[in-house]
Design an enzyme around this catalytic site. Structure first.
Site, mmCIF file in Angstrom:
data_model
loop_
_atom_site.group_PDB
_atom_site.id
_atom_site.type_symbol
_atom_site.label_atom_id
_atom_site.label_comp_id
_atom_site.label_asym_id
_atom_site.label_seq_id
_atom_site.Cartn_x
_atom_site.Cartn_y
_atom_site.Cartn_z
ATOM 1 N N LYS A 23 -20.849 -56.824 58.834
ATOM 2 C CA LYS A 23 -19.448 -57.252 58.925
ATOM 3 C C LYS A 23 -19.381 -58.719 59.325
ATOM 4 O O LYS A 23 -20.384 -59.299 59.749
ATOM 5 C CB LYS A 23 -18.693 -56.377 59.929
ATOM 6 N N ARG A 34 -11.286 -47.301 71.772
ATOM 7 C CA ARG A 34 -10.873 -48.146 70.648
ATOM 8 C C ARG A 34 -10.282 -47.302 69.517
ATOM 9 O O ARG A 34 -9.098 -47.379 69.259
ATOM 10 C CB ARG A 34 -12.078 -48.974 70.185
ATOM 11 N N CYS A 86 -14.768 -83.483 68.673
ATOM 12 C CA CYS A 86 -13.582 -83.609 67.809
ATOM 13 C C CYS A 86 -13.569 -82.475 66.787
ATOM 14 O O CYS A 86 -14.461 -81.632 66.764
ATOM 15 C CB CYS A 86 -13.603 -84.949 67.078
ATOM 16 N N TYR A 118 -11.588 -88.660 72.297
ATOM 17 C CA TYR A 118 -10.232 -88.382 72.778
ATOM 18 C C TYR A 118 -10.205 -88.253 74.292
ATOM 19 O O TYR A 118 -11.081 -87.625 74.882
ATOM 20 C CB TYR A 118 -9.717 -87.074 72.169
ATOM 21 N N ARG A 155 -26.799 -47.789 63.451
ATOM 22 C CA ARG A 155 -25.979 -48.893 62.933
ATOM 23 C C ARG A 155 -26.517 -50.162 63.570
ATOM 24 O O ARG A 155 -26.143 -50.537 64.669
ATOM 25 C CB ARG A 155 -24.503 -48.669 63.311
ATOM 26 N N HIS A 183 -19.228 -44.662 69.522
ATOM 27 C CA HIS A 183 -19.703 -46.020 69.826
ATOM 28 C C HIS A 183 -19.750 -46.177 71.343
ATOM 29 O O HIS A 183 -18.782 -45.853 72.029
ATOM 30 C CB HIS A 183 -18.726 -47.028 69.217
ATOM 31 N N ASP A 199 -14.164 -82.604 63.602
ATOM 32 C CA ASP A 199 -15.209 -82.684 62.579
ATOM 33 C C ASP A 199 -16.405 -83.527 62.991
ATOM 34 O O ASP A 199 -17.341 -83.694 62.198
ATOM 35 C CB ASP A 199 -14.632 -83.299 61.293
HETATM 36 N N1 PLP Z 1 -21.198 -49.770 65.405
HETATM 37 C C1 PLP Z 1 -19.925 -50.119 65.619
HETATM 38 C C2 PLP Z 1 -18.871 -49.071 65.601
HETATM 39 C C3 PLP Z 1 -19.605 -51.457 65.863
HETATM 40 O O1 PLP Z 1 -18.339 -51.810 66.086
HETATM 41 C C4 PLP Z 1 -20.641 -52.418 65.870
HETATM 42 C C5 PLP Z 1 -20.384 -53.830 66.111
HETATM 43 O O2 PLP Z 1 -19.619 -54.255 66.901
HETATM 44 C C6 PLP Z 1 -21.952 -51.997 65.645
HETATM 45 C C7 PLP Z 1 -22.203 -50.666 65.418
HETATM 46 C C8 PLP Z 1 -23.104 -52.955 65.695
HETATM 47 O O3 PLP Z 1 -23.291 -53.393 66.995
HETATM 48 P P1 PLP Z 1 -24.463 -54.379 67.364
HETATM 49 O O4 PLP Z 1 -24.213 -55.633 66.602
HETATM 50 O O5 PLP Z 1 -24.319 -54.579 68.826
HETATM 51 O O6 PLP Z 1 -25.727 -53.716 66.952
#
Ligand code: PLP
Length: 373
Positions: A40, A140, A315, A269, A224, A171, A317
């Site tokens: 992601k 969440r 700044c 600045y 994950r 999670h 850029d």
């Molecule tokens: N699973 C869920 C539901 C997540 O939201 C995330 C990331 O925030 C992950 C897995 C991956 O987590 P990490 O990058 O800490 O391994």
């Protein structure tokens, strides 16, 4: 989106490092447990497609994203493996989800009812793959009680259901901390909740990177794997990883302008920095619009293997650094990475900003070209 191709300021991504980190985890995990790469937020700033392809080569068998469009981008790039959207997708997009064979997290029966209506209205033939999210303490998304969960399972498994009940997950909020009290509390909530599901679905998963690194026993059959695949320690510096995590990302630029600044003259600045003596000052073409935060005034970069302070305000850029001597325009500047025997890690940058490396990595702007090796 405009990418700064004609500026020598670049994010370098070492795909071998990503493969190394995945390989380490692959050899450590149970062979029956799948590794799904979390890509992601543009692969935590590293580039979603390139990271996904490298991860796949290293053995990842699925992918996790946060937003439906990220899943669609992976499909468009030819990825056919399972893709799970971890966040809630609006049910109005149910047809698009199902037609692209994408899996989504679901946390309410309301969502299922709305999605079923959309699928029916669009006469979608494909089933919509659902991973039931359980809120065991993250607060969440997800079902919180056995009764709600049982209802959802009934809907998912009803005759003629348009859904494929493919996964169930939770999670953890504190898997990256040494104190495991809250983790154990969540784990016991998880066990109590899944006990109401007669037959568990194909994918059962609880592990982000931290859970997999430090609580491997509860992996389920998918992990994950996110931040650690990029070579970043999920705990920051609190816990040490069971193997060497190799950071994949570095950030470099070149001196665009070099001058001698007379004692008493000021920089940037607000004129917050005044030269105490005659000094060599270099201007680096990167700024907060690139995700290099304004708070980094007083932090440092590497030039010719030497630590050089960022002087004056960063700044939008450009930023200025104090050089130990005159260097030619075009001299390499390392903002994240190694030069000589000095290294600046994303962790160092995050520490200085009072945040976590995740935020720095995914905050690096799309204006920065990503260069892959
Ligand atoms: N699973 C869920 C539901 C997540 O939201 C995330 C990331 O925030 C992950 C897995 C991956 O987590 P990490 O990058 O800490 O391994």
């Amino acid at each position: 989106v405009v990418i700064g191709e004609h500026r020598h300021t670049q994010v370098h991504v070492d795909l071998q490092a990503i493969k190394h980190n995945i390989n380490e985890e692959m050899t450590r995990k149970d062979p029956l447990t799948e590794l799904w790469a979390v890509v992601k937020a543009n692969g935590y700033g590293h580039g979603i497609i390139q990271v996904a392809q490298a991860a796949k080569q290293a053995g990842a068998t699925g992918f996790c994203v946060a937003v439906l469009d990220e899943a669609l981008a992976l499909r468009q790039a030819g990825i056919t493996a399972p893709i799970l959207v971890l966040g809630i997708v609006e049910p109005e997009f149910a047809a698009v989800i199902a037609e692209h064979d994408i899996s989504v997290a679901v946390g309410s029966t309301d969502w299922l009812a709305q999605a079923a209506a959309v699928l029916a209205a669009n006469q979608v033939a494909q089933p919509l793959h659902v991973h039931v999210a359980l809120d065991t303490g993250m607060g969440r998304i997800g079902f919180q009680t056995p009764a709600e969960l049982a209802d959802a399972v009934n809907v998912l498994r009803a005759a003629n259901s348009p859904f494929d009940f493919e996964g169930i997950f939770t999670h953890f909020a504190t898997a990256d901390q040494a104190d495991d009290t809250y983790f154990m509390h969540q784990l016991s909530n998880w066990k109590a909740l899944i006990a109401v599901v007669d037959e568990l679905p194909r994918y059962v998963h609880v592990s982000n990177s931290a859970t997999s690194l430090w609580h491997q026993a509860c992996n389920g059959n998918v992990i994950r794997f996110g931040v650690a695949l990029y070579g970043l320690n999920p705990s920051g510096t609190e816990l040490s990883a069971p193997y060497h995590l190799q950071p994949a990302l570095s950030l470099t630029a070149e001196l665009a302008f070099v001058k001698k600044l007379a004692r008493g003259k000021s920089i940037s600045y607000g004129a917050t920095y005044t030269a105490a003596q005659d000094e060599w000052i270099g201007t680096v073409p990167i700024g907060y619009a690139d995700g290099y935060e304004r708070r980094l005034q007083g932090f440092h970069v590497l030039v010719d293997g030497q630590v050089c302070e960022i002087v004056g305000r960063v700044c939008m850029d450009q930023l200025m650094v104090r050089l130990p001597k005159a260097y030619p325009v075009g001299t390499k500047v390392t903002l994240v990475g190694t030069d000589g025997d000095q290294t600046i890690s994303l962790q160092d940058v995050a520490d200085y900003c009072g945040t976590i490396h995740y935020e720095i990595a995914c905050g690096l702007a799309t204006r920065l070209p990503r260069v892959y090796t």
